[in-house]
Design a protein around this motif. Structure first.
Motif, short mmCIF file in Angstrom:
data_model
loop_
_atom_site.label_atom_id
_atom_site.label_comp_id
_atom_site.label_asym_id
_atom_site.label_seq_id
_atom_site.Cartn_x
_atom_site.Cartn_y
_atom_site.Cartn_z
N PRO A 121 0.82 -1.22 0.00
CA PRO A 121 0.00 0.00 0.00
C PRO A 121 0.85 1.27 0.00
N ALA A 122 0.25 2.35 -0.43
CA ALA A 122 0.92 3.65 -0.41
C ALA A 122 1.33 3.96 1.03
N GLY A 123 2.46 4.61 1.18
CA GLY A 123 2.94 4.99 2.50
C GLY A 123 3.91 3.98 3.11
N THR A 124 4.03 2.81 2.51
CA THR A 124 4.97 1.80 3.00
C THR A 124 6.37 2.16 2.52
N LYS A 125 7.36 2.00 3.37
CA LYS A 125 8.74 2.29 2.97
C LYS A 125 9.23 1.15 2.09
N VAL A 126 9.48 1.46 0.82
CA VAL A 126 10.00 0.48 -0.15
C VAL A 126 11.43 0.89 -0.48
N LEU A 127 12.35 -0.07 -0.35
CA LEU A 127 13.75 0.21 -0.65
C LEU A 127 14.05 -0.12 -2.11
N ALA A 128 14.83 0.71 -2.74
CA ALA A 128 15.28 0.44 -4.10
C ALA A 128 16.31 -0.69 -4.06
N VAL A 129 16.37 -1.46 -5.14
CA VAL A 129 17.36 -2.52 -5.30
C VAL A 129 18.21 -2.16 -6.51
N GLU A 130 19.50 -1.99 -6.27
CA GLU A 130 20.43 -1.57 -7.34
C GLU A 130 19.94 -0.27 -7.99
N GLY A 131 19.36 0.62 -7.17
CA GLY A 131 18.92 1.92 -7.66
C GLY A 131 17.58 1.94 -8.36
N LYS A 132 16.86 0.81 -8.35
CA LYS A 132 15.56 0.76 -9.05
C LYS A 132 14.47 0.26 -8.11
N LEU A 133 13.27 0.77 -8.32
CA LEU A 133 12.09 0.35 -7.56
C LEU A 133 11.26 -0.60 -8.42
N PRO A 134 10.34 -1.35 -7.82
CA PRO A 134 9.46 -2.20 -8.63
C PRO A 134 8.79 -1.39 -9.72
N ASN A 135 8.54 -2.02 -10.84
CA ASN A 135 7.91 -1.43 -12.03
C ASN A 135 8.84 -0.52 -12.83
N GLN A 136 10.09 -0.40 -12.43
CA GLN A 136 11.05 0.35 -13.24
C GLN A 136 11.82 -0.64 -14.11
N PRO A 137 12.13 -0.26 -15.34
CA PRO A 137 12.90 -1.15 -16.21
C PRO A 137 14.21 -1.58 -15.56
N GLY A 138 14.53 -2.86 -15.67
CA GLY A 138 15.77 -3.39 -15.13
C GLY A 138 15.70 -3.78 -13.66
N TYR A 139 14.51 -3.72 -13.06
CA TYR A 139 14.37 -4.11 -11.65
C TYR A 139 14.74 -5.58 -11.49
#
Length: 145
Positions: A121-139
């Motif tokens: 859900p919105a508001g949850t702290k999501v950490l990037a992996v290798e500089g990318k978040l879910p739904n970003q190309p190359g995740y």
């Protein structure tokens, strides 16, 4: 000649953390150190609280196979050995649903877990992996269905 792209849909997994975790981006190597218990503190006063999905779930496969590069049996034996040698105080806490993980992370200082990205859900702290978040190309944290 390029190999054809895998036509199967993929499931992406988000790395979620409690609000006080002082990280915003982790490498796969960082995640491996965390989920193998080699890094046990975020800061001198904030212990890492590992949460992992119960066996057979895809979220667990993302940790065991993709991050730790182990079979389920190897992962289990690894943690038994680590706790028996007193290299850590306990093995990761298991959760049975993504909702349970979200609640545990929100209420456990230093907690980190991997959950289905579509259920965060919105508001949850999501950490990037290798500089990318879910739904970003190359995740990196995804598994074909």
């Amino acid at each position: 000649m390029l190999a054809p792209a895998d036509p199967r849909p993929t499931v992406e997994f988000a790395v979620i953390a409690s609000p006080e975790v002082p990280a915003s981006n982790l490498t796969i190597a960082d995640l491996r150190r965390l989920f193998l218990g080699d890094k046990q503190f975020w800061t001198p006063k904030l212990r890492v609280a590992l949460l992992i999905r119960a066996p057979v779930a895809r979220e667990r496969a993302a940790v065991v196979w993709t991050i730790c590069k182990m079979s389920e049996a190897q992962f289990g034996q690894y943690w038994i050995g680590k706790t028996m040698r007193a290299e850590c105080t306990s093995s990761p806490l298991q959760f049975t649903s993504n909702l349970q993980a979200l609640n545990l992370v929100a209420n456990t200082p230093g907690a980190i877990a991997i959950v289905n990205a579509s259920q965060v859900p919105a508001g949850t702290k999501v950490l990037a992996v290798e500089g990318k978040l879910p739904n970003q190309p190359g995740y990196k944290l995804q598994i074909a269905e």
